[in-house]
Design a protein around this motif. Structure first.
Motif, PDB file in Angstrom:
ATOM      1  N   ALA A 229       0.818  -1.217   0.000  1.00 43.16           N
ATOM      2  CA  ALA A 229       0.000   0.000   0.000  1.00 43.16           C
ATOM      3  C   ALA A 229       0.851   1.266   0.000  1.00 43.16           C
ATOM      4  O   ALA A 229       1.972   1.277   0.516  1.00 43.16           O
ATOM      5  CB  ALA A 229      -0.911   0.013   1.226  1.00 43.16           C
ATOM      6  N   ASP A 230       0.309   2.332  -0.574  1.00 45.31           N
ATOM      7  CA  ASP A 230       0.823   3.682  -0.358  1.00 45.31           C
ATOM      8  C   ASP A 230       0.088   4.305   0.827  1.00 45.31           C
ATOM      9  O   ASP A 230       0.685   4.925   1.698  1.00 45.31           O
ATOM     10  CB  ASP A 230       0.634   4.551  -1.607  1.00 45.31           C
ATOM     11  CG  ASP A 230       1.418   4.030  -2.793  1.00 45.31           C
ATOM     12  OD1 ASP A 230       2.607   3.704  -2.619  1.00 45.31           O
ATOM     13  OD2 ASP A 230       0.843   3.919  -3.895  1.00 45.31           O
ATOM     14  N   LEU A 231      -1.224   4.127   0.830  1.00 46.09           N
ATOM     15  CA  LEU A 231      -2.070   4.544   1.949  1.00 46.09           C
ATOM     16  C   LEU A 231      -2.751   3.294   2.495  1.00 46.09           C
ATOM     17  O   LEU A 231      -3.404   2.572   1.745  1.00 46.09           O
ATOM     18  CB  LEU A 231      -3.149   5.534   1.494  1.00 46.09           C
ATOM     19  CG  LEU A 231      -2.699   6.844   0.855  1.00 46.09           C
ATOM     20  CD1 LEU A 231      -3.901   7.613   0.312  1.00 46.09           C
ATOM     21  CD2 LEU A 231      -1.948   7.702   1.863  1.00 46.09           C
ATOM     22  N   PHE A 232      -2.585   3.046   3.778  1.00 44.99           N
ATOM     23  CA  PHE A 232      -3.184   1.854   4.390  1.00 44.99           C
ATOM     24  C   PHE A 232      -4.095   2.290   5.522  1.00 44.99           C
ATOM     25  O   PHE A 232      -3.666   2.992   6.444  1.00 44.99           O
ATOM     26  CB  PHE A 232      -2.102   0.914   4.933  1.00 44.99           C
ATOM     27  CG  PHE A 232      -2.621  -0.462   5.263  1.00 44.99           C
ATOM     28  CD1 PHE A 232      -2.359  -1.527   4.427  1.00 44.99           C
ATOM     29  CD2 PHE A 232      -3.385  -0.691   6.406  1.00 44.99           C
ATOM     30  CE1 PHE A 232      -2.849  -2.810   4.723  1.00 44.99           C
ATOM     31  CE2 PHE A 232      -3.877  -1.946   6.705  1.00 44.99           C
ATOM     32  CZ  PHE A 232      -3.611  -3.014   5.855  1.00 44.99           C
ATOM     33  N   ILE A 233      -5.357   1.864   5.456  1.00 45.28           N
ATOM     34  CA  ILE A 233      -6.325   2.142   6.520  1.00 45.28           C
ATOM     35  C   ILE A 233      -6.746   0.820   7.140  1.00 45.28           C
ATOM     36  O   ILE A 233      -7.283  -0.051   6.448  1.00 45.28           O
ATOM     37  CB  ILE A 233      -7.565   2.889   5.987  1.00 45.28           C
ATOM     38  CG1 ILE A 233      -7.165   4.228   5.366  1.00 45.28           C
ATOM     39  CG2 ILE A 233      -8.583   3.104   7.109  1.00 45.28           C
ATOM     40  CD1 ILE A 233      -8.339   4.961   4.720  1.00 45.28           C
ATOM     41  N   PHE A 234      -6.499   0.679   8.432  1.00 45.00           N
ATOM     42  CA  PHE A 234      -6.941  -0.512   9.151  1.00 45.00           C
ATOM     43  C   PHE A 234      -8.159  -0.170   9.999  1.00 45.00           C
ATOM     44  O   PHE A 234      -8.148   0.787  10.772  1.00 45.00           O
ATOM     45  CB  PHE A 234      -5.834  -1.063  10.055  1.00 45.00           C
ATOM     46  CG  PHE A 234      -6.302  -2.156  10.972  1.00 45.00           C
ATOM     47  CD1 PHE A 234      -6.839  -3.323  10.455  1.00 45.00           C
ATOM     48  CD2 PHE A 234      -6.223  -2.005  12.358  1.00 45.00           C
ATOM     49  CE1 PHE A 234      -7.294  -4.330  11.303  1.00 45.00           C
ATOM     50  CE2 PHE A 234      -6.670  -3.008  13.202  1.00 45.00           C
ATOM     51  CZ  PHE A 234      -7.208  -4.176  12.680  1.00 45.00           C
ATOM     52  N   VAL A 235      -9.219  -0.967   9.841  1.00 47.14           N
ATOM     53  CA  VAL A 235     -10.445  -0.788  10.620  1.00 47.14           C
ATOM     54  C   VAL A 235     -10.541  -1.943  11.612  1.00 47.14           C
ATOM     55  O   VAL A 235     -10.782  -3.099  11.220  1.00 47.14           O
ATOM     56  CB  VAL A 235     -11.687  -0.777   9.701  1.00 47.14           C
ATOM     57  CG1 VAL A 235     -12.947  -0.505  10.532  1.00 47.14           C
ATOM     58  CG2 VAL A 235     -11.541   0.258   8.589  1.00 47.14           C
ATOM     59  N   PRO A 236     -10.306  -1.700  12.901  1.00 50.63           N
ATOM     60  CA  PRO A 236     -10.331  -2.783  13.891  1.00 50.63           C
ATOM     61  C   PRO A 236     -11.653  -3.545  13.890  1.00 50.63           C
ATOM     62  O   PRO A 236     -12.707  -3.008  13.527  1.00 50.63           O
ATOM     63  CB  PRO A 236     -10.122  -2.033  15.217  1.00 50.63           C
ATOM     64  CG  PRO A 236      -9.392  -0.798  14.833  1.00 50.63           C
ATOM     65  CD  PRO A 236      -9.960  -0.402  13.497  1.00 50.63           C
TER      66      PRO A 236
END
Length: 264
Positions: free
Chosen positions: A146-153
C-alpha cells in the motif's frame, strides 16, 4: 579669535564625518539584515514547495495530512497510481463500488489532477481480532504493497466476544507489521452502532492505543448522527451495524475532513 573659529570649524567637520560614517554603517547593517530575511523567505518557500505547497507541485499542502501529502507527491513524481488498501470486516465493502474506500479514491482523483488511484480491500467476514491474528492477517496486510493503508479494527465482531485488551493486542500486531513498509498508515474507527454500550469502551481503548503509538486515528463519527439518535439507523443497521450507502458517504466525509482540513 581666528584660532577659536578655526578650532570650531575643525570640531564641526569631525562631527559631520563621524555622523556620516555612523549612518553608512547602519545602512550596511540594515541591508545585510534585509538580505538575510530574504534568504530565509526563499528557504521557507523551498520548504513549502517540498510539502506540496509551492509551484513545483500541484498539491496544495495547507491543512493536508503529512502521510497523504507525501504519498501524493511520490505518485505525482513517479506517475504510478496511488495505491489505497483498506482492511477490516465485510462492513468495509458492504456497498460495493459505493463503499468508502472507493469513494475516498474518487475524491483523491477529483481533487488532484494527474493522480490516479488503485484500490484494494482486505476483508475477513465476521472474524474476531484474534481469529484474524491467528490466520496470518498481519502478514497478509503487510504484503499488500500500500501507499495509503487504513486498518479498521474488528470491534463489531469482538463486541461481547473478545476483551478490549485482546482487541488492542491484535491491533498492535497488525500495526507493527504494516508499519514496517513505506506506507502512510492509519487506524480508522469502525462504523457507529445505534445505542451501543460496551462497543464504545472498546473503541476508546483502540483510540488510546493509537494515540500512544503515534498513529493517526481517523475518528469520523462527527459526520454521522449520534449513537443515541434514531436517524443513525438510516446509516447502519440497528441490530448489526452494516453501513448503508449513506453510511459509507458519512464515513468518507469524516476521513476526508481528517486528511484535508486538520493536517492530522
Amino acid at each position: 579669535m581666528k584660532r577659536s573659529i578655526g578650532l570650531f570649524i575643525l570640531v564641526l567637520i569631525t562631527a559631520v564625518v563621524l555622523i556620516v560614517g555612523w549612518l553608512y554603517y547602519q545602512d550596511r547593517i540594515d541591508n545585510a539584515g534585509g538580505a538575510a530575511s530574504g534568504s530565509g523567505q526563499q528557504n521557507g518557500g523551498s520548504d513549502d514547495s517540498s510539502r506540496g505547497g509551492g509551484s513545483e507541485s500541484g498539491i496544495n499542502a495547507e491543512g493536508l495530512n503529512a502521510g497523504l501529502q507525501n504519498q501524493l507527491e511520490e505518485a505525482e513524481q513517479s506517475g504510478e497510481p496511488l495505491r489505497l488498501v483498506v482492511a477490516g470486516s465485510d462492513a468495509v465493502t458492504s456497498e460495493g463500488d459505493n463503499s468508502f474506500p472507493q469513494q475516498l479514491a474518487d475524491r483523491i482523483e477529483e481533487n488532484w489532477d494527474g493522480i490516479s488511484t488503485e484500490v484494494e480491500t482486505i476483508t475477513y467476514d465476521d472474524s474476531t481480532s484474534l481469529e484474524v491474528l491467528n490466520d496470518g492477517g498481519p502478514e497478509e496486510m503487510a504484503g499488500a504493497g500500500a501507499d495509503l493503508f487504513i486498518f479498521v479494527p474488528f470491534a463489531v465482531s469482538d463486541n461481547g466476544t473478545v476483551s478490549s485488551d485482546d482487541t488492542i493486542y491484535a491491533t498492535r500486531e497488525i500495526t507493527e507489521a504494516v508499519q514496517e513498509n513505506d506506507s502512510a498508515y492509519y487506524i480508522s474507527a469502525p462504523q457507529p452502532w445505534y445505542e451501543a454500550q460496551y462497543y464504545l469502551e472498546q473503541l476508546d481503548a483502540v483510540e488510546g492505543y493509537a494515540d500512544e503509538a503515534g498513529v493517526t486515528y481517523l475518528n469520523h463519527w462527527s459526520a454521522w448522527p449520534a449513537v443515541d439518535d434514531e436517524e443513525l439507523t438510516d446509516y447502519v443497521g440497528e441490530d448489526t451495524p452494516v453501513p448503508t450507502e449513506q453510511g459509507h458517504t458519512a464515513w468518507t466525509d469524516g476521513i476526508w475532513q481528517h486528511w484535508t482540513e486538520n493536517g492530522s
